[in-house]
Design an enzyme around this catalytic site. Sequence first.
Site, PDB file in Angstrom:
ATOM      1  N   GLY A 124     -10.728  10.341  -2.997  1.00 53.71           N
ATOM      2  CA  GLY A 124     -10.083   9.615  -1.909  1.00 53.71           C
ATOM      3  C   GLY A 124      -8.918  10.424  -1.366  1.00 53.71           C
ATOM      4  O   GLY A 124      -8.330  11.230  -2.086  1.00 53.71           O
ATOM      5  N   GLN A 161      -1.147  12.038   3.026  1.00 50.53           N
ATOM      6  CA  GLN A 161      -1.327  13.164   2.097  1.00 50.53           C
ATOM      7  C   GLN A 161      -1.648  14.467   2.826  1.00 50.53           C
ATOM      8  O   GLN A 161      -1.647  15.542   2.211  1.00 50.53           O
ATOM      9  CB  GLN A 161      -2.438  12.862   1.091  1.00 50.53           C
ATOM     10  CG  GLN A 161      -2.084  11.734   0.119  1.00 50.53           C
ATOM     11  CD  GLN A 161      -3.188  11.514  -0.890  1.00 50.53           C
ATOM     12  OE1 GLN A 161      -4.191  10.885  -0.579  1.00 50.53           O
ATOM     13  NE2 GLN A 161      -3.016  12.060  -2.081  1.00 50.53           N
ATOM     14  N   CYS A 179      -3.871  11.579  -8.767  1.00 52.31           N
ATOM     15  CA  CYS A 179      -3.607  11.600  -7.323  1.00 52.31           C
ATOM     16  C   CYS A 179      -3.508  13.057  -6.877  1.00 52.31           C
ATOM     17  O   CYS A 179      -2.869  13.867  -7.551  1.00 52.31           O
ATOM     18  CB  CYS A 179      -2.304  10.869  -7.026  1.00 52.31           C
ATOM     19  SG  CYS A 179      -1.873  10.839  -5.281  1.00 52.31           S
ATOM     20  N   LEU A 180      -4.142  13.379  -5.746  1.00 51.25           N
ATOM     21  CA  LEU A 180      -4.123  14.757  -5.251  1.00 51.25           C
ATOM     22  C   LEU A 180      -2.707  15.220  -4.910  1.00 51.25           C
ATOM     23  O   LEU A 180      -2.450  16.423  -4.873  1.00 51.25           O
ATOM     24  CB  LEU A 180      -5.032  14.900  -4.024  1.00 51.25           C
ATOM     25  CG  LEU A 180      -6.539  14.749  -4.303  1.00 51.25           C
ATOM     26  CD1 LEU A 180      -7.320  14.731  -2.995  1.00 51.25           C
ATOM     27  CD2 LEU A 180      -7.050  15.875  -5.208  1.00 51.25           C
ATOM     28  N   HIS A 224      -5.857   2.259  -4.364  1.00 48.40           N
ATOM     29  CA  HIS A 224      -4.971   3.425  -4.479  1.00 48.40           C
ATOM     30  C   HIS A 224      -4.685   4.010  -3.095  1.00 48.40           C
ATOM     31  O   HIS A 224      -3.530   4.288  -2.748  1.00 48.40           O
ATOM     32  CB  HIS A 224      -5.629   4.462  -5.407  1.00 48.40           C
ATOM     33  CG  HIS A 224      -4.837   5.720  -5.589  1.00 48.40           C
ATOM     34  ND1 HIS A 224      -4.227   6.063  -6.776  1.00 48.40           N
ATOM     35  CD2 HIS A 224      -4.563   6.737  -4.729  1.00 48.40           C
ATOM     36  CE1 HIS A 224      -3.600   7.232  -6.638  1.00 48.40           C
ATOM     37  NE2 HIS A 224      -3.794   7.661  -5.392  1.00 48.40           N
ATOM     38  N   GLU A 225      -5.764   4.181  -2.294  1.00 51.67           N
ATOM     39  CA  GLU A 225      -5.592   4.775  -0.956  1.00 51.67           C
ATOM     40  C   GLU A 225      -4.812   3.847  -0.040  1.00 51.67           C
ATOM     41  O   GLU A 225      -3.979   4.285   0.751  1.00 51.67           O
ATOM     42  CB  GLU A 225      -6.946   5.122  -0.330  1.00 51.67           C
ATOM     43  CG  GLU A 225      -7.796   6.102  -1.111  1.00 51.67           C
ATOM     44  CD  GLU A 225      -7.040   7.311  -1.636  1.00 51.67           C
ATOM     45  OE1 GLU A 225      -6.100   7.799  -0.975  1.00 51.67           O
ATOM     46  OE2 GLU A 225      -7.381   7.774  -2.738  1.00 51.67           O
ATOM     47  N   HIS A 244      -1.197   4.195  -0.491  1.00 53.51           N
ATOM     48  CA  HIS A 244      -0.659   5.360   0.222  1.00 53.51           C
ATOM     49  C   HIS A 244      -0.284   4.992   1.658  1.00 53.51           C
ATOM     50  O   HIS A 244       0.720   5.467   2.185  1.00 53.51           O
ATOM     51  CB  HIS A 244      -1.710   6.481   0.279  1.00 53.51           C
ATOM     52  CG  HIS A 244      -1.723   7.382  -0.911  1.00 53.51           C
ATOM     53  ND1 HIS A 244      -0.632   8.125  -1.303  1.00 53.51           N
ATOM     54  CD2 HIS A 244      -2.712   7.701  -1.786  1.00 53.51           C
ATOM     55  CE1 HIS A 244      -0.952   8.848  -2.374  1.00 53.51           C
ATOM     56  NE2 HIS A 244      -2.204   8.606  -2.693  1.00 53.51           N
TER      57      HIS A 244
HETATM   58 CO    CO Z   1      -3.244   9.377  -4.306  1.00 52.95          CO
END
Ligand code: CO
Length: 161
Positions: free
Chosen positions: A46, A51, A90-91, A132-133, A136
């Site tokens: 995701g 991000q 998380c990226l 989660h997304e 963000h």
């Molecule tokens: Co994340």
Amino acid sequence: MAILTIVQHPSGILEQKCEQVTEFETELHQLLDDMYETMIAADGVGLAAPQIGIRKQIAVIEVDEEEGRLELINPKIVGRNGEQTDIEGCLSFPGLYGTVSRFYTITVKAKNRYGEDFTLTADEYLARVIQHEMDHLNGVLFTSKIIDYIDEEDLESSEDE
Ligand code: CO
């Protein structure tokens, strides 16, 4: 298509509320395709627009090839049920993992890339990634919800959101 640079913590944009998308034209489609490519290249499941430095309510998700690519624009949770607790990464936080509690099932109303409304009900892992997304898009980071931190060496496999 292009691979974009992923914003890493700490960065102010990761903790800001994103704005609604109002234009559903070529520029948005290009951005969605670039976000998807970037997510796949980073081995993620995701990716949310902040991000990649864009303060807009846009997220792309693909938990597996069978499920396919999911694009969420201006998403809202309209139904929720149950609870699940599992490990997340998380990226924007390379190497950081922890357990987070989420709703088990959620129903989300969102727009697709053409500006059309759709409603999706998801549970288990897909529901976790969507939550989660969506966090963000509200400037909420998973680190604010971690119950227990997990050592990277203790993970059998990890996928980042
Ligand atoms: Co994340």
